[in-house]
Design a protein around this motif. Structure first.
Motif: not given
Length: 610
Positions: A38, A123, A139, A170
């Motif tokens: 991430r 997002h 996410i 998303c």
């Protein structure tokens, strides 16, 4: 040639997917965890640098590594001949490929290293919020594309269908480098919301985020196929200072894999074969590793070539990297036997385990000497020369640094010495032990300290209590360790200088049970206790004490300084006997106690007589 330039990440990913960019066999598996992926996505979406990558151009006969596909690439691409291999950047490139290019879920791990499968999304509203960290917009969802709470009862986020992706704003990251798929998703997304505000939001998202990711470049160091293998290794080490080093063993593993030989598996089988001598050859003890074994084979092969065609002997890193599979296969079994014979030799010298081994590096020339021709050392005169060479290396403290040149000099010298008594090996010539050094030896980290203990054991000492000879079997069975003769507690109470009582001169191997019984009292007291409470015959006990190079009269009268000086001289005698050389400075310090190394006395790792 080595070049450096920036490459679009889109082209790198496409090349990985087509099998044109692969991994060499020595690269480890992909290990990055979910949160780290991430963070990487967040950096790329911001246009932040993520570090350089290094690629090796294929097509070289010398640098011929077996290749494998990146994780997630279609297995049908395995037949593709790669154009280049990733030397540095595997973890980053795999993370990007799996999360932004592959259509299947990413197999990663959570913070507890538990295996999980994840899809990654951005997002859109959060990406455009300048007050929010970008990583909060990345996410990670399970393979089901639903995030649940309350033991799975409540669905917090559901992205299990395109409509639910649109509904929750998303964007699926695994289509970001697929322009057609991105366009289709955008059309459906804006149609789903039918809102001017969402249209404007998408335009901003595409311009600031997607365009940044599509146009992202990575600095790439390209190593040409004309660069020799040792240079590849050096470049990798320079670039990969923050990661796991690329070892000689890894490079040779990849080279042999090109010949369909799995060196790692063979190394495991070698460990099993050396298992009989596990007191020396145990993976946790780090006395012998794969690179050491390859160095030994290289030295053996080089010496054999010298005998056959007069080629210079060498076993430096570049020579190990040039080791052929044919030479490895030819000398493998001889080298295994050489290490076995070295273990037997060390046991004869009363070095009973890896912990007591003065220099693990000295194992290499010792083992090669046996591998060249073990029968040479059956000759009594030659065996004596080998023993002398070994102890000169220990007490000359000559094997503590870079040793490849010393390996060669010693092998050449040892083999010449077997034919000519005047052709002394360099280690024997250069070895010098100064009398003042003995008192400086305080911890078992020192090779010479371990050497002194082995020489005491070579004199076949007896345990103070049982009268058993300290041989290989009893050494381990009785949990033998090194302890103070004049105990620490007693010496502290008497105010004796720590530099004296904590040196090797006041230490000896003692069985664990004996040490527990003796206690931390004056020698005369524990001697009396052994005689009175444990029925040890006084005359025999004197013999036991003397076998440890101890002056019995001084011990019985608690005369520390007489005992200390006489034991020092006895230990120096043992060193002279082992090395065949006069201890220098011996007359200078006779009758004196000196200490030079003030730092060493503060590091006591031996168990005290308690």
């Amino acid at each position: 040639m080595i070049t450096s330039n920036n490459e679009p990440i889109s082209e790198i990913l496409k090349s990985i997917d087509e099998g044109k960019t692969q991994l060499p066999d020595f690269q480890r598996g992909w290990v990055w965890e979910d949160n780290r992926i991430r963070a990487l996505i967040a950096s790329i979406s911001n246009g932040y640098p993520i570090g350089a990558a290094m690629f090796l151009q294929t097509g070289s006969e010398e640098v011929n590594f077996k290749a494998r596909l990146f994780e997630g690439v279609d297995a049908s691409k395995a037949s593709v001949e790669p154009e280049r291999l990733v030397l540095d950047g595997q973890q980053r490139n795999t993370s990007i490929y799996r999360s932004m290019y592959c259509k299947s879920a990413v197999e990663t791990v959570d913070l507890k290293k538990k295996p999980i499968k994840r899809f990654y999304y951005l997002h859109i509203p959060t990406c455009l919020d300048t007050l929010t960290d970008r990583i909060d917009a990345v996410i990670s969802v399970p393979e089901t594309k639903m995030i649940k709470e309350n033991i799975g009862r409540d669905i917090v986020l559901d992205l299990s269908s395109p409509e639910k992706e649109y509904q929750n704003h998303c964007f699926p990251l695994n289509i970001v480098f697929d322009s057609v798929a991105t366009m289709r998703w955008q059309r459906s997304y804006t149609r789903y919301h039918d809102s001017d505000e969402v249209d404007a939001q998408w335009d901003s998202f595409f311009e600031k985020i997607i365009a940044t990711m599509i146009g992202y470049h990575i600095p790439v160091i390209q190593v040409g196929n004309d660069v020799p293998k040792e240079a590849v290794c050096q470049v990798f080490e320079n670039v990969n200072q923050g990661g796991v080093s690329l070892t000689v063993f890894e490079l040779v593993t990849a080279t042999f894999a090109a010949s369909n030989f799995e060196l790692r598996k063979d190394w495991d089988s070698i460990w099993k074969e050396l298992g009989r001598y596990k007191q020396f050859y145990h993976k946790k003890m780090q006395v012998l590793n794969g690179a050491d074994f390859l160095t030994a084979i290289t030295l053996l092969a080089s010496y054999e070539n010298y005998k056959a065609i007069g080629k210079a002997v060498s076993c430096k890193k570049r020579d190990v990297l040039r080791l052929t599979y044919e030479d490895y296969a030819r000398y493998r079994d001889r080298m295994i036997q050489g290490f076995k014979d070295a273990a037997k030799f060390l046991t004869e010298q009363r070095v009973f385990s890896a912990i007591e081994l003065p220099y693990s590096s000295q194992l290499i020339p010792l083992s090669v000497a046996f591998a060249i021709d073990p029968h040479i050392w059956f000759n009594i005169a030659n065996k004596a020369k080998l023993v002398q060479w070994y102890w000169c290396g220990v007490f000359g403290e000559l094997y503590g640094g870079a040793n490849e040149t010393r390996y060669v000099n010693d092998i050449m010298g040892l083999m010449a010495w077997t034919e000519d008594d005047k052709a002394l090996p360099e280690t024997v010539v250069r070895s010098n032990f100064h009398a003042s050094r003995l008192q400086q030896l305080c911890t078992r980290n020192s090779a010479a300290y371990k050497g002194v203990m082995a020489l005491i054991l070579k004199e076949q000492p007896f345990d103070f209590l049982s009268g058993s000879k300290m041989d290989f079997a009893t050494f381990f069975e009785e949990e033998t360790d090194i302890h103070h003769i004049f105990p620490e507690n007693y010496c502290n109470k008497k105010g004796y200088d720590r530099a004296l009582w904590n040196s090797v001169i006041n230490k000896t191997p003692i069985y664990a049970r004996t040490n527990r019984i003796i206690g931390g009292v004056a020698p005369s007291q524990y001697i009396s206790s052994l005689e009175r409470n444990h029925s040890v015959n006084p005359l025999l006990l004197d013999t036991y004490l003397a076998s440890h190079q101890i002056d019995v009269a001084a011990m019985r009268s608690d005369d520390f300084f007489t005992y200390f000086e006489k034991r020092k001289q006895s230990l120096l005698d043992l060193i002279e006997k082992a090395t065949g050389k006069v201890v220098s400075g011996r007359n200078e310090f006779e009758g004196e106690t000196t200490f030079i190394d003030s730092e060493a006395i503060n590091d006591t790792e031996d168990e005290e007589l308690s």
